[in-house]
Structure formats: structure tokens, C-alpha cells
Design a protein around this motif. Structure first.
Motif, mmCIF file in Angstrom:
data_model
loop_
_atom_site.group_PDB
_atom_site.id
_atom_site.type_symbol
_atom_site.label_atom_id
_atom_site.label_comp_id
_atom_site.label_asym_id
_atom_site.label_seq_id
_atom_site.Cartn_x
_atom_site.Cartn_y
_atom_site.Cartn_z
ATOM 1 N N PHE A 6 43.806 96.615 -33.886
ATOM 2 C CA PHE A 6 44.120 95.352 -34.561
ATOM 3 C C PHE A 6 44.830 95.600 -35.876
ATOM 4 C CE2 PHE A 6 42.759 92.791 -38.166
ATOM 5 C CZ PHE A 6 43.468 91.629 -37.904
ATOM 6 N N LEU A 7 44.293 96.498 -36.694
ATOM 7 C CA LEU A 7 44.875 96.742 -38.009
ATOM 8 C C LEU A 7 46.287 97.300 -37.878
ATOM 9 C CD1 LEU A 7 41.769 98.194 -39.846
ATOM 10 C CD2 LEU A 7 42.828 95.955 -40.226
ATOM 11 N N ALA A 8 46.514 98.157 -36.894
ATOM 12 C CA ALA A 8 47.862 98.694 -36.686
ATOM 13 C C ALA A 8 48.837 97.583 -36.347
ATOM 14 C CB ALA A 8 47.841 99.750 -35.576
ATOM 15 N N ASP A 9 48.435 96.680 -35.469
ATOM 16 C CA ASP A 9 49.312 95.559 -35.117
ATOM 17 C C ASP A 9 49.532 94.626 -36.312
ATOM 18 O OD1 ASP A 9 49.915 96.263 -32.529
ATOM 19 O OD2 ASP A 9 48.302 95.096 -31.624
ATOM 20 N N PHE A 10 48.469 94.346 -37.041
ATOM 21 C CA PHE A 10 48.623 93.439 -38.186
ATOM 22 C C PHE A 10 49.638 93.993 -39.179
ATOM 23 C CE2 PHE A 10 47.823 92.117 -42.476
ATOM 24 C CZ PHE A 10 47.822 90.736 -42.346
ATOM 25 N N HIS A 11 49.512 95.244 -39.519
ATOM 26 C CA HIS A 11 50.407 95.810 -40.528
ATOM 27 C C HIS A 11 51.817 96.009 -39.979
ATOM 28 C CE1 HIS A 11 47.300 96.083 -43.507
ATOM 29 N NE2 HIS A 11 46.513 96.749 -42.683
ATOM 30 N N ALA A 12 51.950 96.181 -38.668
ATOM 31 C CA ALA A 12 53.286 96.258 -38.071
ATOM 32 C C ALA A 12 53.990 94.908 -38.145
ATOM 33 C CB ALA A 12 53.193 96.735 -36.625
ATOM 34 N N ALA A 14 53.484 92.650 -40.295
ATOM 35 C CA ALA A 14 53.781 92.368 -41.698
ATOM 36 C C ALA A 14 55.120 92.950 -42.142
ATOM 37 C CB ALA A 14 52.662 92.908 -42.581
ATOM 38 N N GLU A 15 55.674 93.867 -41.348
ATOM 39 C CA GLU A 15 56.992 94.419 -41.670
ATOM 40 C C GLU A 15 58.124 93.477 -41.288
ATOM 41 O OE1 GLU A 15 57.607 97.249 -43.366
ATOM 42 O OE2 GLU A 15 55.425 97.256 -43.653
ATOM 43 N N ILE A 16 57.830 92.493 -40.423
ATOM 44 C CA ILE A 16 58.866 91.535 -40.009
ATOM 45 C C ILE A 16 59.040 90.508 -41.123
ATOM 46 C CG2 ILE A 16 59.582 89.839 -38.299
ATOM 47 C CD1 ILE A 16 57.749 91.267 -36.296
ATOM 48 N N GLY A 17 60.238 90.466 -41.687
ATOM 49 C CA GLY A 17 60.491 89.560 -42.800
ATOM 50 C C GLY A 17 59.855 90.001 -44.100
ATOM 51 N N ALA A 18 59.528 91.294 -44.213
ATOM 52 C CA ALA A 18 58.846 91.788 -45.412
ATOM 53 C C ALA A 18 59.713 91.599 -46.652
ATOM 54 C CB ALA A 18 58.494 93.259 -45.230
ATOM 55 N N GLU A 20 60.118 92.296 -51.073
ATOM 56 C CA GLU A 20 60.073 93.447 -51.973
ATOM 57 C C GLU A 20 58.659 93.755 -52.457
ATOM 58 O OE1 GLU A 20 62.090 94.898 -56.215
ATOM 59 O OE2 GLU A 20 62.597 92.940 -55.338
ATOM 60 N N HIS A 21 57.850 92.718 -52.633
ATOM 61 C CA HIS A 21 56.527 92.907 -53.218
ATOM 62 C C HIS A 21 55.416 92.659 -52.199
ATOM 63 C CE1 HIS A 21 58.382 93.415 -57.095
ATOM 64 N NE2 HIS A 21 59.030 92.278 -56.956
ATOM 65 N N GLN A 22 55.624 93.111 -50.972
ATOM 66 C CA GLN A 22 54.619 93.140 -49.916
ATOM 67 C C GLN A 22 54.206 91.756 -49.409
ATOM 68 O OE1 GLN A 22 51.324 95.745 -50.849
ATOM 69 N NE2 GLN A 22 52.656 97.334 -51.680
ATOM 70 N N GLY A 23 55.083 90.795 -49.564
ATOM 71 C CA GLY A 23 54.886 89.515 -48.912
ATOM 72 C C GLY A 23 55.750 89.433 -47.674
ATOM 73 N N VAL A 24 55.927 88.226 -47.164
ATOM 74 C CA VAL A 24 56.840 88.005 -46.047
ATOM 75 C C VAL A 24 57.592 86.696 -46.259
ATOM 76 C CG1 VAL A 24 55.459 89.273 -44.343
ATOM 77 C CG2 VAL A 24 55.093 86.809 -44.641
ATOM 78 N N ASP A 25 58.766 86.604 -45.670
ATOM 79 C CA ASP A 25 59.539 85.362 -45.652
ATOM 80 C C ASP A 25 59.943 85.116 -44.210
ATOM 81 O OD1 ASP A 25 61.242 83.209 -46.008
ATOM 82 O OD2 ASP A 25 62.034 83.974 -47.905
ATOM 83 N N ARG A 26 59.141 84.313 -43.505
ATOM 84 C CA ARG A 26 59.376 84.018 -42.086
ATOM 85 C C ARG A 26 59.250 82.507 -41.887
ATOM 86 N NH1 ARG A 26 55.443 88.605 -40.782
ATOM 87 N NH2 ARG A 26 53.942 86.947 -40.410
ATOM 88 N N GLN A 27 60.179 81.775 -42.430
ATOM 89 C CA GLN A 27 60.106 80.326 -42.307
ATOM 90 C C GLN A 27 60.379 79.903 -40.862
ATOM 91 O OE1 GLN A 27 61.889 78.177 -45.791
ATOM 92 N NE2 GLN A 27 62.451 80.254 -46.403
ATOM 93 N N ALA A 28 59.907 78.727 -40.525
ATOM 94 C CA ALA A 28 59.918 78.268 -39.143
ATOM 95 C C ALA A 28 61.317 78.273 -38.546
ATOM 96 C CB ALA A 28 59.333 76.860 -39.060
ATOM 97 N N ALA A 29 61.412 78.825 -37.335
ATOM 98 C CA ALA A 29 62.639 78.824 -36.538
ATOM 99 C C ALA A 29 63.794 79.542 -37.228
ATOM 100 C CB ALA A 29 63.045 77.395 -36.157
ATOM 101 N N THR A 30 63.466 80.587 -37.978
ATOM 102 C CA THR A 30 64.478 81.487 -38.528
ATOM 103 C C THR A 30 64.526 82.748 -37.671
ATOM 104 O OG1 THR A 30 62.853 82.513 -39.990
ATOM 105 C CG2 THR A 30 64.133 80.651 -40.875
ATOM 106 N N THR A 36 58.913 87.647 -34.811
ATOM 107 C CA THR A 36 57.453 87.646 -34.633
ATOM 108 C C THR A 36 57.079 87.035 -33.289
ATOM 109 O OG1 THR A 36 57.167 85.508 -35.781
ATOM 110 C CG2 THR A 36 56.971 87.512 -37.105
ATOM 111 N N ARG A 37 57.839 86.053 -32.849
ATOM 112 C CA ARG A 37 57.587 85.438 -31.545
ATOM 113 C C ARG A 37 57.846 86.452 -30.419
ATOM 114 N NH1 ARG A 37 57.941 79.787 -30.930
ATOM 115 N NH2 ARG A 37 57.536 78.703 -32.901
ATOM 116 N N GLU A 38 58.870 87.248 -30.597
ATOM 117 C CA GLU A 38 59.147 88.280 -29.599
ATOM 118 C C GLU A 38 58.023 89.311 -29.573
ATOM 119 O OE1 GLU A 38 61.971 88.593 -27.287
ATOM 120 O OE2 GLU A 38 61.606 86.487 -27.803
ATOM 121 N N TRP A 39 57.473 89.631 -30.725
ATOM 122 C CA TRP A 39 56.325 90.550 -30.762
ATOM 123 C C TRP A 39 55.134 89.936 -30.016
ATOM 124 C CZ3 TRP A 39 51.316 90.167 -32.264
ATOM 125 C CH2 TRP A 39 50.593 91.367 -32.297
ATOM 126 N N PHE A 40 54.847 88.661 -30.270
ATOM 127 C CA PHE A 40 53.761 87.954 -29.581
ATOM 128 C C PHE A 40 53.984 87.977 -28.075
ATOM 129 C CE2 PHE A 40 51.845 84.266 -27.667
ATOM 130 C CZ PHE A 40 50.713 83.942 -28.406
#
Length: 426
Positions: A6-12, A14-18, A20-30, A36-40
Motif C-alpha cells: 500500500f505505501l509503495a503505491d501511495f507514494h508512487a 504522489a509522483e503524478i502531478g507532483a 516542488e514542495h511535495q504536494g500535487v496539482d491534479r485538478q479534475a479532468a486534466t 492517476t485514472r490510468e494508474w487506477f
């Protein structure tokens, strides 16, 4: 079962749309949301699960135990706010997928198969950062918002929900499964669990919330050539409203009411033109409906005074009103008993924020779980929850889902029904 997968998948993820400061920017339908949908999808397909996408872009992985039976649904959302945190929403989806995998393995190992089926969902546009209102996909699923109306909602660039979903290949047509229950796990987005060193929060109710859609209309003019006395500056009027929205909380007990203005657009947005129009959205939330209504009434009076004093026209419309939702008592009890059985501390807790579970609680017995958030920070890059807390939450969610699949909430009372009003698309 080990939490390492689980932790490996979660942190992987988190790299999508990562950022600079360890957040994410994955707004809807971008594009980032598509990834992330392809990963799911890949996670589900690799395990032989059926994948569906419905007409508002909700993505579901279905696992069949009992042909023709309804589903217990687990999930949350993978979209984020602009420069958002990597835990909000995504944790619940990935936890749901891993809980489902553990349950499948449990049945394969010889434990009794459930009499109902299981599904995991990634709800569309929970955040509402790009398309308003928030909690869109689950509200359409639950019949609280009209699908056609929501598909027509446009972002600030003029792109509609329908166009955006089609562009990333996720405007679906698949049937929505019948639902017998719903469970969601989420970071708290508050300080209570961390402060009390408690592993799990069993959510008992949601705060009353509503937004005010505010349009300030002035007169466009030259910033250098127009006398101050002759100006009707919509931005100055909007600035005064923003201060009033902030100050309205002072009229109530501390922390009884929260308020904010989080979105503002102005026209023509030129450095040498007095603004003619400003649009903003005010957000009011409290545990008690009467407090929100009293704050709303006070703001309407103050907004009218601002309009009169500055020679402005200010239009105010109620927007995205959500009544308190109370979760089924035996669902709360289930969360408490599972947490105790697994050796985790648990307490009842309310949610100030909205979640997809608020919509789903209208149509099916629903369990909402929280894990601690460091410093209570959310919707920003500094949002953080510890690996150990996330792993504990997956353990609890798995057992809650297992017991729901075997009828733990079969006799649950109907959830309290209350209104969610859909806005006119802008």
C-alpha cells in the motif's frame, strides 16, 4: 497483512502531478488527473476486476462475489486542489483498492464469501477547484445533482465538464452499480486526532455549509484620468466584502463559525482600468444551521450598505447549500468496534469539510473514517499524514468493509435526508 505494498503505491501515485514542495496539482479532468485514472485502471485490470466509467466521469473497479447482488462501495477521489496536498482524497482511493485486494485474498484463502459484491470508486471532481460545485461526481451518482446540468458547467477558461472529460478519454457511458453501503477513509484535515494521539476518527455528522455567489458591478474607467469621487470601483467593493466575510465570525463563539473567500475574478483585469465587475464566492460553515443563517443575514445587510455607499450593484445568490448529515449510529459503532478489536484508539468526530460520503449517506448506509493530519493542515503542499497512521487506517477500512460485506449494516436506519442544492452553471 504487510502495509508495504500500500505505501509503495501511495507514494508512487504522489509522483503524478507532483509539485516542488511535495504536494500535487491534479485538478479534475486534466492530464495529471488522466494519469492517476490510468494508474487506477491498471491496478484493477491486473487483478481481473471490471472497470467502469459513468456519464459524469466516476471511475469504478467492480469485484463480483454474488452475481446480481448489489455492491459495498469503497473510495474517495484522486483529483486535487491547485498546489494541493498528496493525501487528500488519494489516500482513500488507494486504501480502498488495497482493502479490496486483501478481501479478495481472504475469500480465496477460504473465508466465507460475502452475499454481496464489492467495488472501489474514484469520484469525479470532489475538490471543485476547476469546476464548481465540489462533490460533483458522487452527488450526480446519488441523484442530488443533475448530470446534464453538471456536464455543462464551465471552468474559468470556458471549458465544460463534458469537453474536459472527453479530452482525457473519461466521458463514460457505463451503468452505475446498485449500492448496498459505502465506506470512505480520509485524512482529518484538522488537529483533533493528532492532539489526542488517537488513531481513528469515526465521523458522526457533517457541518452545515453554504456558499454565497457574489457579483459586484461597478463602472469601468481610467485609473489615471478618473477623479476618485467619480469612481464606482467594483474591486474596492469586493475588497470590503472580503473583509466583512472574515469579520463575521467575530459575532459568534470562537470556532463556532468559519468563513472565507477563496475565489475571485475581476474584469477587465487591466492595470490602468478601474474594475467594472468582480465575481467572488464566500463560504460559511458551522455545526449549527442557525449560526450559518445568522451570519448570512448579517452579511447581506453589510453588503447592501457597501453597495449603497459606493454606488455599486451587488447581486448575491445562495450557492451549494448543504444541510447537516448524520451518519448511521450502527455504522459509527462498527468503526468503533473494529478499531478496538484491532487495538487502535478511536473517538467520534465531526467533519467540517465536505466529502463524497456526505452525498452517499443520502442513499446508502455510510461509514466515514478519519486518520490524523499533522498540524491539521490541508489543501496545501504542507499537508501530511504519517505512514504508520495511513497503514492503520487501511487495516481498519479493510475490516469495516469485510463486516459490511457480511451484513454488519444490513439493519441500518435510513440516513437523515437533507438538502443539497445544485447551482446554475456559470
Amino acid at each position: 497483512m504487510s502495509s508495504s505494498a500500500f505505501l509503495a503505491d501511495f507514494h508512487a501515485v504522489a509522483e503524478i502531478g507532483a509539485t516542488e514542495h511535495q504536494g500535487v496539482d491534479r485538478q479534475a479532468a486534466t492530464e495529471e488527473d488522466r494519469q492517476t485514472r490510468e494508474w487506477f485502471r491498471a491496478f484493477a485490470v491486473e487483478r481481473g476486476w471490471e472497470v467502469r466509467v459513468d456519464g459524469i466521469g466516476n471511475q469504478m473497479a467492480l469485484i463480483e462475489f454474488a452475481p446480481g447482488a448489489p455492491h459495498i462501495l469503497l473510495g474517495s477521489h484522486l483529483d486535487s486542489q491547485p498546489l494541493g496536498g498528496r493525501f487528500d482524497g488519494a489516500y482513500g482511493v488507494i486504501a480502498g483498492l488495497h482493502a479490496a485486494e486483501r478481501i479478495v485474498r481472504r475469500v480465496a484463502a477460504g473465508d466465507p464469501p460475502p452475499p454481496v459484491n464489492l467495488a472501489v470508486v474514484n469520484w469525479f471532481n470532489e475538490e471543485g477547484g476547476r469546476f464548481a460545485p465540489s462533490i460533483m461526481g458522487s452527488s450526480v451518482f446519488a441523484g442530488l445533482m443533475d448530470e446534464t446540468q453538471m456536464l455543462a458547467v464551465r471552468d474559468l477558461s470556458g471549458v465544460s465538464v463534458e469537453e474536459a472529460l472527453a479530452a482525457i478519454g473519461y466521458l463514460g457511458t457505463d451503468a452505475r452499480p446498485d449500492i448496498a453501503g459505502y465506506a470512505e477513509i480520509h485524512i482529518e484535515q484538522g488537529r483533533i486526532l493528532e492532539r489526542e494521539a488517537t488513531a481513528i476518527g469515526a465521523v458522526d455528522f457533517s457541518w452545515y455549509t453554504q456558499k454565497l455567489d457574489i457579483e459586484v458591478l461597478g463602472e469601468q474607467s481610467h485609473t489615471g484620468a478618473t477623479a476618485m469621487a467619480d469612481r464606482h470601483d467594483a474591486l474596492v467593493g469586493a475588497a470590503k466584502i472580503i473583509v466583512k466575510v472574515h469579520e463575521v465570525t467575530d459575532g459568534f463563539e470562537p470556532e463556532a463559525l468559519v468563513s472565507s473567500v477563496g475565489q475571485l475574478t475581476l474584469e477587465p483585469n487591466s492595470p490602468i482600468v478601474v474594475a467594472r465587475r468582480v465575481h467572488l464566492v464566500a463560504d460559511l460553515r458551522a455545526a449549527e444551521k442557525d449560526i450559518v443563517l445568522a451570519a448570512r443575514a448579517r452579511l447581506l445587510e453589510e453588503i447592501a450598505e457597501i453597495a449603497d455607499a459606493a454606488g455599486l450593484t451587488i447581486n448575491v445568490r445562495d450557492f451549494d447549500v448543504r444541510d447537516n448529515q448524520y451518519y448511521p449510529e450502527n455504522g459509527i459503532g462498527l468503526a468503533e468496534s473494529v478499531s478496538a478489536d484491532l487495538g487502535f484508539g478511536v473517538r467520534r468526530i465531526r467533519t467540517m469539510a465536505g466529502h463524497d460520503s456526505v452525498a452517499m449517506n443520502r442513499i446508502a448506509p455510510t461509514v466515514m473514517l478519519f486518520i490524523p493530519s499533522v498540524d491539521g493542515v490541508s489543501h496545501c503542499e504542507r499537508e501530511f499524514s504519517r505512514d504508520d497512521d495511513m497503514a492503520a487506517g487501511v487495516d481498519v477500512l479493510t475490516e469495516v468493509a469485510w463486516r459490511m460485506l457480511h451484513g454488519a449494516l444490513h439493519d441500518a436506519p435510513e440516513p437523515a435526508h437533507s438538502a443539497i442544492t445544485a447551482p446554475v452553471p456559470r
